[in-house]
Scaffold this active site. Structure first.
Site, PDB file in Angstrom:
ATOM      1  N   HIS A 149       0.972  -1.062  -0.031  1.00 39.08           N
ATOM      2  CA  HIS A 149       0.165   0.031  -0.104  1.00 39.08           C
ATOM      3  C   HIS A 149       0.915   1.065  -0.161  1.00 39.08           C
ATOM      4  O   HIS A 149       2.087   0.904   0.165  1.00 39.08           O
ATOM      5  CB  HIS A 149      -0.984   0.016   1.103  1.00 39.08           C
TER       6      HIS A 149
ATOM      7  N   HIS B  40       4.024   1.575   2.487  1.00 39.54           N
ATOM      8  CA  HIS B  40       5.230   0.820   1.972  1.00 39.54           C
ATOM      9  C   HIS B  40       5.879   1.560   0.802  1.00 39.54           C
ATOM     10  O   HIS B  40       7.244   1.699   0.911  1.00 39.54           O
ATOM     11  CB  HIS B  40       4.896  -0.416   1.235  1.00 39.54           C
TER      12      HIS B  40
ATOM     13  N   CYS C 280       2.875 -11.440  19.217  1.00 36.76           N
ATOM     14  CA  CYS C 280       1.871 -10.887  18.188  1.00 36.76           C
ATOM     15  C   CYS C 280       2.478 -11.218  16.883  1.00 36.76           C
ATOM     16  O   CYS C 280       3.534 -10.589  16.271  1.00 36.76           O
ATOM     17  CB  CYS C 280       1.627  -9.361  18.324  1.00 36.76           C
TER      18      CYS C 280
ATOM     19  N   CYS D  12       2.920  -8.498  14.299  1.00 36.48           N
ATOM     20  CA  CYS D  12       3.990  -7.642  14.372  1.00 36.48           C
ATOM     21  C   CYS D  12       5.181  -8.657  14.271  1.00 36.48           C
ATOM     22  O   CYS D  12       6.504  -8.104  14.072  1.00 36.48           O
ATOM     23  CB  CYS D  12       3.956  -7.039  15.630  1.00 36.48           C
TER      24      CYS D  12
ATOM     25  N   CYS E 206      -2.955  -6.611  20.707  1.00 36.66           N
ATOM     26  CA  CYS E 206      -1.840  -6.113  20.171  1.00 36.66           C
ATOM     27  C   CYS E 206      -2.345  -4.554  19.963  1.00 36.66           C
ATOM     28  O   CYS E 206      -3.490  -4.639  19.157  1.00 36.66           O
ATOM     29  CB  CYS E 206      -1.225  -6.639  18.970  1.00 36.66           C
TER      30      CYS E 206
ATOM     31  N   HIS F  23      -2.227  -4.232  15.918  1.00 34.92           N
ATOM     32  CA  HIS F  23      -2.966  -4.923  14.904  1.00 34.92           C
ATOM     33  C   HIS F  23      -4.395  -5.099  15.460  1.00 34.92           C
ATOM     34  O   HIS F  23      -5.245  -5.725  14.895  1.00 34.92           O
ATOM     35  CB  HIS F  23      -2.378  -6.298  14.604  1.00 34.92           C
TER      36      HIS F  23
ATOM     37  N   LYS G 143      -3.234   5.099  11.459  1.00 36.86           N
ATOM     38  CA  LYS G 143      -2.141   4.461  10.650  1.00 36.86           C
ATOM     39  C   LYS G 143      -2.902   3.814   9.247  1.00 36.86           C
ATOM     40  O   LYS G 143      -3.555   2.945   9.574  1.00 36.86           O
ATOM     41  CB  LYS G 143      -1.179   3.607  11.528  1.00 36.86           C
TER      42      LYS G 143
ATOM     43  N   LYS H 158      -3.815  -2.331   5.636  1.00 38.06           N
ATOM     44  CA  LYS H 158      -4.493  -3.217   4.899  1.00 38.06           C
ATOM     45  C   LYS H 158      -5.405  -3.965   5.913  1.00 38.06           C
ATOM     46  O   LYS H 158      -6.565  -3.971   5.782  1.00 38.06           O
ATOM     47  CB  LYS H 158      -3.678  -4.254   4.530  1.00 38.06           C
TER      48      LYS H 158
HETATM   49  N1  MSP Z   1       9.444  -7.066   7.613  1.00 38.95           N
HETATM   50  C1  MSP Z   1       9.293  -6.046   8.538  1.00 38.95           C
HETATM   51  C2  MSP Z   1      10.760  -4.814   8.098  1.00 38.95           C
HETATM   52  C3  MSP Z   1      11.893  -5.771   8.356  1.00 38.95           C
HETATM   53  S1  MSP Z   1      13.409  -4.687   8.114  1.00 38.95           S
HETATM   54  C4  MSP Z   1      14.690  -5.659   8.590  1.00 38.95           C
HETATM   55  C5  MSP Z   1       8.221  -4.982   8.254  1.00 38.95           C
HETATM   56  N2  MSP Z   1       7.658  -5.159   7.080  1.00 38.95           N
HETATM   57  S2  MSP Z   1       6.172  -4.308   6.798  1.00 38.95           S
HETATM   58  O1  MSP Z   1       5.832  -4.705   5.401  1.00 38.95           O
HETATM   59  O2  MSP Z   1       5.297  -4.718   7.529  1.00 38.95           O
HETATM   60  O3  MSP Z   1       6.525  -2.921   7.101  1.00 38.95           O
HETATM   61  C6  MSP Z   1       7.379  -2.294   6.178  1.00 38.95           C
HETATM   62  C7  MSP Z   1       7.362  -0.783   6.281  1.00 38.95           C
HETATM   63  O4  MSP Z   1       6.422  -0.188   5.792  1.00 38.95           O
HETATM   64  C8  MSP Z   1       7.860  -0.236   7.772  1.00 38.95           C
HETATM   65  O5  MSP Z   1       8.899   0.371   7.614  1.00 38.95           O
HETATM   66  C9  MSP Z   1       6.660   0.530   8.091  1.00 38.95           C
HETATM   67  O6  MSP Z   1       6.801   1.175   8.967  1.00 38.95           O
HETATM   68  C10 MSP Z   1       5.934   0.788   6.861  1.00 38.95           C
HETATM   69  N3  MSP Z   1       4.739   1.147   6.974  1.00 38.95           N
HETATM   70  C11 MSP Z   1       3.695   0.400   7.018  1.00 38.95           C
HETATM   71  N4  MSP Z   1       2.545   1.084   7.188  1.00 38.95           N
HETATM   72  C12 MSP Z   1       2.693   2.396   6.984  1.00 38.95           C
HETATM   73  C13 MSP Z   1       2.069   3.481   6.923  1.00 38.95           C
HETATM   74  N5  MSP Z   1       0.787   3.703   7.108  1.00 38.95           N
HETATM   75  N6  MSP Z   1       2.804   4.639   6.840  1.00 38.95           N
HETATM   76  C14 MSP Z   1       4.189   4.824   6.677  1.00 38.95           C
HETATM   77  N7  MSP Z   1       4.842   3.689   6.632  1.00 38.95           N
HETATM   78  C15 MSP Z   1       4.387   2.420   6.948  1.00 38.95           C
HETATM   79  O7  MSP Z   1       7.805  -4.254   9.214  1.00 38.95           O
END
Ligand code: MSP
Length: 527
Positions: free
Chosen positions: A21, A24, A130, A133, A151, A154, A301, A304
């Site tokens: 999304h 990311h 969790c 997370c 959590c 989540h 925040k 999905k």
């Molecule tokens: N797999 C772990 C990261 C491991 S790094 C060694 C993870 N993955 S994630 O897919 O859940 O998230 C990846 C990144 O996307 C994180 O930096 C997270 O903060 C970011 N974001 C997820 N949702 C977000 C928002 N709504 N806004 C900004 N960034 C967000 O965590």
């Protein structure tokens, strides 16, 4: 050019349980803008991104979809995560998957070293976990809802684990971590995240459970194959397994240490667990960890799981890739949370891109065509107003580079935008259409038109890391391709004056940012 400066930058690796999304995409774009800037400055740059594919979350998703985790990961990588890079124009140098052999084998080498050196022991873990997370939780981090402990992120019940695990002696690194944060104040940015982490570490660190034995989707612990490595512990190692840790010492020395761009929710892993692990292995800690804010939708925040997820292509299909990149990098203070709304996006698109930058570019090209038969005129006898533009350009370039050095992308764009605003104001005041009426003011007209053309040249160079496509079109339109490809223009010298050669022929320029009212209405309907 400072080719001896090394700049290694990483994004988090993304879980493949779901599709990307805009949250990311935000992390990806930020890292990419910084990488493009440094590459264009001639620094020895490397941008790493990738996917995090082990652990219970992925395993359960695969099972729920009647498949095995590796097939699931292969599918998501091919159909969602690699295409994302195109959708938002990411120029990454590498893409690591934690199921790559290069990662798995290097993780085992790393762990064996920690084990041999006495940093890992066998113990009993009892506590909450969790799966969303993929994180062990303390009771005070959980909420009580209808009698369940859930959590806070989540909103789903946590699980109670009681397992024999291997533990990493993280508690031994408390003092060294505090010393690191104090001696290197920019190690964790921004200040708010630094304070939170400093507070957390000062309360005392527990040892970390680094293995699981109740499922097997992971990297096997080399000395005890009945356990797999805890997903976060190995995921962090991607930052070094991708650049040759344990296999290519020369490349590893060339790249490491790197800068990590992460969301603030995962800053603790990067600023506490990861440096402690590296210290135990006798390796250098990262240069910096930047924990950016969250994209909020409706005040929460975006995610999905809460059904507020917006696919990046929903935005790029209407506004284009460059506008996506520009919007998120300029509208949100890097390091703070930012609310996303379609209204704000389309208002800024129209004001800043269509009317501000795009219109400026079209006007300048049109005036070169109209008044000088399509050839950039030669300036003569600069007046104060012209010199003021030259100073604006020089200062913008310098300020932008200084902001990028501190990873403050929105401040860099703000500095660059002074050029757009000043040039638009300059055209209004200089009134080239009036100067064009008399042959007596022909020289003055030439100086004015050269000044705005050269201003556009600087804008193309400085905005290229943020908006690679539009600036490439502009570069061609002002005939500057004779100076070499835009991406090779030394960005730290973008503020020097007089680069564009008089006599250069301009070319047609289609609207860089066509107005989108119609389409915004369509996007609204899709919501
Ligand atoms: N797999 C772990 C990261 C491991 S790094 C060694 C993870 N993955 S994630 O897919 O859940 O998230 C990846 C990144 O996307 C994180 O930096 C997270 O903060 C970011 N974001 C997820 N949702 C977000 C928002 N709504 N806004 C900004 N960034 C967000 O965590």
């Amino acid at each position: 050019m400072a080719a001896d400066r090394s700049f290694y930058i990483t994004t988090p690796i993304f879980y493949v349980n779901d599709v990307p999304h805009i949250g990311h995409a935000y992390t990806e774009v930020a890292a990419d803008v910084l990488a493009r800037w440094h590459r264009q400055a001639g620094d020895d740059t490397w941008l790493l991104t990738g996917t995090d594919e082990h652990g219970q979350k992925i395993l359960r998703t695969a099972v729920a979809n009647d498949t095995d985790p590796k097939s699931w990961a292969d599918r998501l990588v091919a159909e969602a995560w690699l295409p994302l890079l195109d959708t938002i124009d990411i120029a990454n140098d590498d893409f690591i998957r934690t199921t790559d052999e290069r990662h798995e084998s290097a993780v085992q080498v790393f762990l064996q070293k920690l084990y041999d050196d006495g940093f890992i022991y066998s113990g009993e873990y009892e506590g909450y976990y969790c799966v969303g997370c993929e994180e062990y939780k303390q009771k005070d981090e959980l909420l009580e809802v209808d009698g369940d402990l859930v959590c806070a992120i989540h909103g789903r019940p946590v699980e109670v684990l009681k397992e024999r695990n291997y533990f990493f002696r993280m508690s031994e690194f408390q003092d060294r971590l505090i010393e690191l944060y104090e001696s290197q104040p920019d190690f964790i940015q921004p200040e708010s995240v630094r304070n939170e982490i400093m507070h957390f570490v000062k309360q005392g660190l527990a040892d970390l459970s680094i293995s699981r034995s109740s499922f097997d989707w992971g990297i096997k612990i080399p000395w005890d194959e009945s356990h797999v490595v805890y997903v976060w512990f190995e995921a962090l190692m991607n930052y070094i397994t991708a650049i040759g840790y344990g296999t290519d010492d020369v490349n590893f020395a060339r790249r490491w240490p790197g800068t990590h761009i992460v969301g603030k929710d995962i800053a603790r892993f990067h600023a506490v667990v990861w440096p402690a692990t590296l210290m135990a292995a006798g390796l250098e800690v990262p240069k910096r960890v930047f924990g950016h804010g969250w994209l909020l939708v409706g005040g929460e925040k975006m995610s999905k799981s809460k059904l507020t997820g917006i696919a990046p292509s929903d935005i790029t299909d209407t506004f284009g890739t460059d506008a996506f990149r520009f919007y998120f990098m300029s509208a949100i203070h890097f390091g703070q949370d930012g609310s996303f709304s379609w209204e704000d996006l389309s208002a800024r698109y129209n004001a800043e891109l269509a009317n501000g930058f795009g219109n400026l570019a079209s006007r300048v090209i049109a005036m070169v065509n109209k008044y000088f038969d399509g050839l950039i005129p030669a300036p003569s006898g600069y007046l104060d107003a012209d010199l003021a533009i030259q100073r604006t350009v020089a200062k913008a370039a310098e300020d932008a580079d200084a902001a990028i050095e501190r990873l403050l992308i929105n401040e860099a764009i703000e500095a660059i935008w002074t050029i757009v605003d000043e040039l638009n104001g300059y055209i209004t005041v200089q009134e080239p259409w009036v100067l064009a009426k008399s042959s007596d003011t022909r020289e003055r007209l030439a100086t004015v038109i050269y000044t705005v053309s050269e201003g556009l040249r600087a804008l193309a160079v400085l905005l290229s890391p943020v908006m690679p496509k539009a600036t490439a079109k502009l570069w061609e339109a002002i005939g500057a391709d004779g100076l070499g490809p835009l991406t090779e223009q030394p960005i730290r010298e973008a503020g020097s004056w007089g680069v564009l050669q008089p006599g250069t022929a301009v070319r047609a320029l289609e609207a860089l940012f066509p107005r989108v009212e119609q389409d915004v209405a369509a996007a609204d309907e899709r919501r």
